[in-house]
Design a protein around this motif. Structure first.
Motif, PDB file in Angstrom:
ATOM      1  N   GLY A 224     -27.619  30.663  41.261  1.00 38.46           N
ATOM      2  CA  GLY A 224     -27.775  31.452  40.236  1.00 38.46           C
ATOM      3  C   GLY A 224     -27.434  32.848  40.508  1.00 38.46           C
ATOM      4  N   LEU A 225     -27.753  33.291  41.683  1.00 42.17           N
ATOM      5  CA  LEU A 225     -27.321  34.615  42.156  1.00 42.17           C
ATOM      6  C   LEU A 225     -25.648  34.848  41.986  1.00 42.17           C
ATOM      7  CD1 LEU A 225     -29.613  35.312  45.172  1.00 42.17           C
ATOM      8  CD2 LEU A 225     -29.295  36.772  43.128  1.00 42.17           C
ATOM      9  N   LEU A 226     -25.216  33.734  42.461  1.00 39.45           N
ATOM     10  CA  LEU A 226     -23.667  33.738  42.491  1.00 39.45           C
ATOM     11  C   LEU A 226     -23.218  33.769  40.964  1.00 39.45           C
ATOM     12  CD1 LEU A 226     -21.510  33.153  44.567  1.00 39.45           C
ATOM     13  CD2 LEU A 226     -21.283  30.671  43.840  1.00 39.45           C
ATOM     14  N   TRP A 227     -23.706  32.664  40.095  1.00 37.06           N
ATOM     15  CA  TRP A 227     -23.268  32.841  38.640  1.00 37.06           C
ATOM     16  C   TRP A 227     -23.502  33.927  37.910  1.00 37.06           C
ATOM     17  CZ3 TRP A 227     -24.699  28.302  34.937  1.00 37.06           C
ATOM     18  CH2 TRP A 227     -24.098  28.631  33.383  1.00 37.06           C
ATOM     19  N   MET A 228     -24.624  34.865  38.285  1.00 34.18           N
ATOM     20  CA  MET A 228     -25.113  36.170  37.370  1.00 34.18           C
ATOM     21  C   MET A 228     -24.147  37.359  38.031  1.00 34.18           C
ATOM     22  SD  MET A 228     -27.130  35.440  34.896  1.00 34.18           S
ATOM     23  CE  MET A 228     -26.105  34.062  34.800  1.00 34.18           C
ATOM     24  N   GLY A 229     -23.992  37.123  39.190  1.00 31.15           N
ATOM     25  CA  GLY A 229     -23.117  38.318  39.940  1.00 31.15           C
ATOM     26  C   GLY A 229     -21.718  38.161  39.531  1.00 31.15           C
ATOM     27  N   TRP A 230     -21.435  37.119  38.944  1.00 30.34           N
ATOM     28  CA  TRP A 230     -19.831  37.117  38.410  1.00 30.34           C
ATOM     29  C   TRP A 230     -19.595  37.993  37.147  1.00 30.34           C
ATOM     30  CZ3 TRP A 230     -17.789  32.936  41.714  1.00 30.34           C
ATOM     31  CH2 TRP A 230     -16.586  32.657  41.799  1.00 30.34           C
ATOM     32  N   SER A 231     -20.617  38.193  36.651  1.00 35.67           N
ATOM     33  CA  SER A 231     -20.510  39.291  35.641  1.00 35.67           C
ATOM     34  C   SER A 231     -19.937  40.680  36.061  1.00 35.67           C
ATOM     35  CB  SER A 231     -21.708  39.587  34.821  1.00 35.67           C
ATOM     36  OG  SER A 231     -22.215  38.721  34.084  1.00 35.67           O
ATOM     37  N   GLY A 232     -20.320  41.060  37.344  1.00 31.99           N
ATOM     38  CA  GLY A 232     -19.670  42.109  37.975  1.00 31.99           C
ATOM     39  C   GLY A 232     -18.301  41.840  38.591  1.00 31.99           C
ATOM     40  N   PHE A 233     -18.274  40.699  39.069  1.00 32.24           N
ATOM     41  CA  PHE A 233     -16.969  40.110  39.619  1.00 32.24           C
ATOM     42  C   PHE A 233     -15.808  40.346  38.569  1.00 32.24           C
ATOM     43  CE2 PHE A 233     -13.841  37.084  41.345  1.00 32.24           C
ATOM     44  CZ  PHE A 233     -14.506  36.856  42.838  1.00 32.24           C
ATOM     45  N   ASN A 234     -15.978  39.739  37.392  1.00 31.66           N
ATOM     46  CA  ASN A 234     -14.747  39.808  36.346  1.00 31.66           C
ATOM     47  C   ASN A 234     -15.255  41.022  35.529  1.00 31.66           C
ATOM     48  OD1 ASN A 234     -13.712  37.568  37.611  1.00 31.66           O
ATOM     49  ND2 ASN A 234     -14.527  36.060  35.629  1.00 31.66           N
ATOM     50  N   GLY A 235     -16.392  41.403  35.369  1.00 30.44           N
ATOM     51  CA  GLY A 235     -16.537  42.677  34.463  1.00 30.44           C
ATOM     52  C   GLY A 235     -16.130  43.907  35.095  1.00 30.44           C
ATOM     53  N   GLY A 236     -16.011  44.031  36.345  1.00 35.16           N
ATOM     54  CA  GLY A 236     -15.581  45.206  36.978  1.00 35.16           C
ATOM     55  C   GLY A 236     -14.307  45.373  37.326  1.00 35.16           C
ATOM     56  N   ALA A 237     -13.525  44.117  37.167  1.00 34.32           N
ATOM     57  CA  ALA A 237     -12.053  44.098  37.520  1.00 34.32           C
ATOM     58  C   ALA A 237     -11.080  45.127  36.620  1.00 34.32           C
ATOM     59  CB  ALA A 237     -11.477  42.772  37.150  1.00 34.32           C
ATOM     60  N   PRO A 238     -11.535  45.443  35.314  1.00 32.25           N
ATOM     61  CA  PRO A 238     -10.633  46.423  34.762  1.00 32.25           C
ATOM     62  C   PRO A 238     -10.961  47.933  35.247  1.00 32.25           C
ATOM     63  CG  PRO A 238     -11.775  44.931  33.183  1.00 32.25           C
ATOM     64  CD  PRO A 238     -12.519  44.802  34.540  1.00 32.25           C
ATOM     65  N   TYR A 239     -11.703  48.142  35.985  1.00 30.02           N
ATOM     66  CA  TYR A 239     -12.035  49.288  36.573  1.00 30.02           C
ATOM     67  C   TYR A 239     -12.639  50.274  35.592  1.00 30.02           C
ATOM     68  CZ  TYR A 239      -9.341  48.163  40.547  1.00 30.02           C
ATOM     69  OH  TYR A 239      -8.788  47.449  41.860  1.00 30.02           O
ATOM     70  N   ALA A 240     -13.121  49.859  34.566  1.00 28.61           N
ATOM     71  CA  ALA A 240     -13.702  50.857  33.422  1.00 28.61           C
ATOM     72  C   ALA A 240     -14.700  49.978  32.691  1.00 28.61           C
ATOM     73  CB  ALA A 240     -12.625  51.312  32.433  1.00 28.61           C
ATOM     74  N   ALA A 241     -15.685  50.383  32.040  1.00 24.55           N
ATOM     75  CA  ALA A 241     -16.630  49.735  30.939  1.00 24.55           C
ATOM     76  C   ALA A 241     -15.750  49.664  29.682  1.00 24.55           C
ATOM     77  CB  ALA A 241     -17.911  50.550  30.955  1.00 24.55           C
ATOM     78  N   ASN A 242     -15.104  48.852  29.594  1.00 24.45           N
ATOM     79  CA  ASN A 242     -14.045  49.060  28.275  1.00 24.45           C
ATOM     80  C   ASN A 242     -14.248  47.551  27.906  1.00 24.45           C
ATOM     81  OD1 ASN A 242     -12.447  47.342  30.014  1.00 24.45           O
ATOM     82  ND2 ASN A 242     -11.046  48.906  30.188  1.00 24.45           N
ATOM     83  N   ILE A 243     -13.246  47.586  26.772  1.00 25.49           N
ATOM     84  CA  ILE A 243     -13.391  46.163  25.864  1.00 25.49           C
ATOM     85  C   ILE A 243     -12.809  45.061  26.471  1.00 25.49           C
ATOM     86  CG2 ILE A 243     -12.034  44.923  23.953  1.00 25.49           C
ATOM     87  CD1 ILE A 243     -11.611  47.619  22.671  1.00 25.49           C
ATOM     88  N   ALA A 244     -12.002  45.115  27.626  1.00 22.32           N
ATOM     89  CA  ALA A 244     -11.712  44.112  28.538  1.00 22.32           C
ATOM     90  C   ALA A 244     -12.581  43.690  29.422  1.00 22.32           C
ATOM     91  CB  ALA A 244     -10.289  44.404  29.478  1.00 22.32           C
ATOM     92  N   SER A 245     -13.656  44.600  29.850  1.00 19.36           N
ATOM     93  CA  SER A 245     -14.667  44.248  30.722  1.00 19.36           C
ATOM     94  C   SER A 245     -15.614  43.224  29.836  1.00 19.36           C
ATOM     95  CB  SER A 245     -15.404  45.396  31.171  1.00 19.36           C
ATOM     96  OG  SER A 245     -16.493  45.243  31.970  1.00 19.36           O
ATOM     97  N   SER A 246     -15.966  43.613  28.572  1.00 21.24           N
ATOM     98  CA  SER A 246     -16.684  42.900  27.682  1.00 21.24           C
ATOM     99  C   SER A 246     -16.365  41.277  27.370  1.00 21.24           C
ATOM    100  CB  SER A 246     -17.099  43.782  26.635  1.00 21.24           C
ATOM    101  OG  SER A 246     -17.553  44.735  26.533  1.00 21.24           O
ATOM    102  N   ILE A 247     -15.191  41.484  27.248  1.00 24.63           N
ATOM    103  CA  ILE A 247     -14.429  40.216  26.940  1.00 24.63           C
ATOM    104  C   ILE A 247     -14.430  39.228  28.258  1.00 24.63           C
ATOM    105  CG2 ILE A 247     -12.217  38.988  26.554  1.00 24.63           C
ATOM    106  CD1 ILE A 247     -13.304  40.035  24.086  1.00 24.63           C
ATOM    107  N   ALA A 248     -14.278  39.826  29.336  1.00 27.76           N
ATOM    108  CA  ALA A 248     -14.348  39.102  30.827  1.00 27.76           C
ATOM    109  C   ALA A 248     -15.792  38.469  30.886  1.00 27.76           C
ATOM    110  CB  ALA A 248     -13.801  40.123  31.603  1.00 27.76           C
ATOM    111  N   MET A 249     -16.635  39.457  30.512  1.00 22.01           N
ATOM    112  CA  MET A 249     -17.947  38.741  30.825  1.00 22.01           C
ATOM    113  C   MET A 249     -18.318  37.771  30.036  1.00 22.01           C
ATOM    114  SD  MET A 249     -20.189  42.373  31.561  1.00 22.01           S
ATOM    115  CE  MET A 249     -21.683  41.652  31.887  1.00 22.01           C
ATOM    116  N   LEU A 250     -18.072  37.891  28.915  1.00 22.13           N
ATOM    117  CA  LEU A 250     -18.403  36.702  27.786  1.00 22.13           C
ATOM    118  C   LEU A 250     -17.499  35.481  28.338  1.00 22.13           C
ATOM    119  CD1 LEU A 250     -19.802  35.451  25.458  1.00 22.13           C
ATOM    120  CD2 LEU A 250     -17.954  36.389  24.068  1.00 22.13           C
TER     121      LEU A 250
END
Length: 471
Positions: A224-250
């Motif tokens: 569960g920690l691995l799954w939830m942590g993946w929101s940072g894994f892929n959500g942080g990849a654009p280096y910004a709190a932007n649209i790509a980050s939101s799409i990636a998390m979903l």
């Protein structure tokens, strides 16, 4: 509250280029990724193995997390993201000075936060790669050999993939897409893990035949920690709190859920019952598969990728593995080859098919990037993805082999059989669970002893199982 003056807005701690929202998200994402390893994979590894290997497996992950950080700031960050030394490698140097860490982060994407945030964020990716690799050699690798392997593999393997694909190397400039590490992290850890498993050798026959998890519920907590942590894994990849980050998390969560359901359904269809370990593996392959294209594919494509990541690695693990003499010979303890190499390669190739042009324009430096599904020369993108995969596979096969053969000159790669028979108590002098009486000194004045001839059989002597001989 008083309104900040213009002077306060431009204090040295808040330079003109700093976006505080991006910086806050980047540090949060880095923490989420760090939690995937410590304690996520520490808990998962300790729980998914036999009881006698719980401490050793957890320690391999814990050690790697600490060792990678120190190597990262002393040398490796700038090998992966620094000035070019070779087309596939950067110039190594420390990332410790305040002048370096307080300036604006310098990577091709030029984000709006300081180097310190980027150095730590990228460390968490490097650390989890080594920890995933460890899953292939649990239950028999000499801990001293592992301690030597971690820094060497980080220097000579991980930094090459990271610079080539992310840090401005030749694959980055060629336009290969690896959004958040399908190749840099998962394909490399899966191939290197299989290679390491070959050179280290197998577990004991008894361990290979029966290796039940010692705590399924704790295993789920780690997963569960691995799954939830993946929101940072892929959500942080654009280096910004932007649209790509939101799409990636979903997309990340959609693909993981789909893959888990498909894997579980296949278990029910072919084996008659759902497996909890199988569900975790399906979750993992979904997370891995979406990673190379998380912010670049549409959400319907994330479902398609989840269907394929829940089925193709299932087939490779449950069917092809049993028919392959090579895979049968190599003892990949947790099946990292299937869950990471196969799923990572699958995700990279599917990104070459499904990368959506408008989403690519939001993020990628090569603005004409597009998947083959969208035409307009997208077939070239699929070819680039395939060539990059071959490079990552080849480099990891060769570098991992050379590193392990070098270590073997000084340290045996595999534990001796007497340690393999006992496990944690022999290797660390510690055991995972204090069951009845464990860790207590035996007091003959309070408990009766069973006398057999000259031997007093005591369940515990000074905290250890043994037999006291009366001489």
């Amino acid at each position: 509250m008083a309104t900040p003056t213009a002077y306060q807005e431009h204090l040295p701690a808040s330079p003109y280029w700093l976006n505080k929202g991006d910086n806050a998200w980047q540090m949060t994402a880095a923490t989420l990724v760090g939690l995937q390893s410590m304690p996520g994979l520490v808990i998962l590894y300790a729980s998914i193995v036999k009881k006698k290997w719980a401490v050793n497996s957890a320690f391999m992950a814990l050690y790697a997390f600490a060792a990678v950080l120190i190597c990262w700031v002393l040398l490796c960050y700038r090998m992966a993201f620094g000035e070019k030394l070779l087309p596939f490698w950067g110039k190594g140097a420390p990332a410790l000075g305040q002048k370096f860490l307080t300036k604006r982060a310098m990577v091709p994407e030029k984000p709006f936060f300081p180097m310190a945030s980027l150095v730590y964020f990228q460390f968490t990716f490097a650390a989890i790669t080594l920890i995933l690799l460890a899953g292939s050699v649990l239950g028999r690798m000499n801990i001293k050999a592992w301690m030597a392997f971690v820094p060497l593999w980080l220097i000579f393997s991980y930094t090459v993939g990271a610079f080539s694909l992310w840090g401005g190397g030749f694959l980055y400039h060629w336009g290969v897409i690896d959004y958040s590490g399908g190749y840099v992290i998962h394909l490399s850890s899966g191939i290197a893990g299989l290679t390491a498993a070959y050179w280290v050798g197998p577990r004991l026959k008894s361990d290979r035949e029966r290796f039940p998890p010692n705590n399924v519920l704790l295993m789920l907590a780690g997963a569960g920690l691995l799954w939830m942590g993946w929101s940072g894994f892929n959500g942080g990849a654009p280096y910004a709190a932007n649209i790509a980050s939101s799409i990636a998390m979903l997309n990340t969560n959609i693909c993981a859920a789909t893959s888990l359901l498909v894997w579980t359904s296949l278990d029910v269809i072919f084996f008659g019952k759902p497996s909890v370990i199988g569900a975790v593996q399906g979750m993992m392959t979904g997370l891995v598969c979406i990673t190379p294209g998380a912010g670049l594919v549409q959400s319907w494509a994330a479902i398609v990728m989840g269907i394929l990541s829940g089925s193709i690695p299932w087939v490779s693990m449950m069917i092809l593995h049993k028919k392959s003499s090579l895979l049968q010979k190599v003892d990949d303890t947790l099946g990292v080859f299937h869950t990471h190499a196969v799923a990572g390669l699958l995700g990279g190739l599917l990104t070459g098919l499904f990368a959506e042009p408008a989403l690519c324009r939001l993020l990628l430096p090569v603005t004409n990037s597009r998947g083959a599904f969208y035409g307009g020369g997208g077939g070239i993108q699929f070819l680039k993805q395939l060539v990059a995969a071959m490079f990552v596979i080849g480099w990891n096969l060769v570098s991992t082999t050379i590193i392990l053969l070098f270590i073997q000159l000084f340290i045996p790669l595999r534990m001796p059989d007497e340690q393999l028979e006992i496990g944690d108590d022999a290797v660390h002098g510690e055991e995972a669970y204090a069951l009845w009486g464990d860790g207590e000194k035996y007091d003959p004045t309070r408990h009766g002893s069973l006398h057999t001839g000259n031997a007093t059989a005591s369940p515990y002597v000074n905290g250890a199982r043994g037999v006291t001989i009366n001489l």
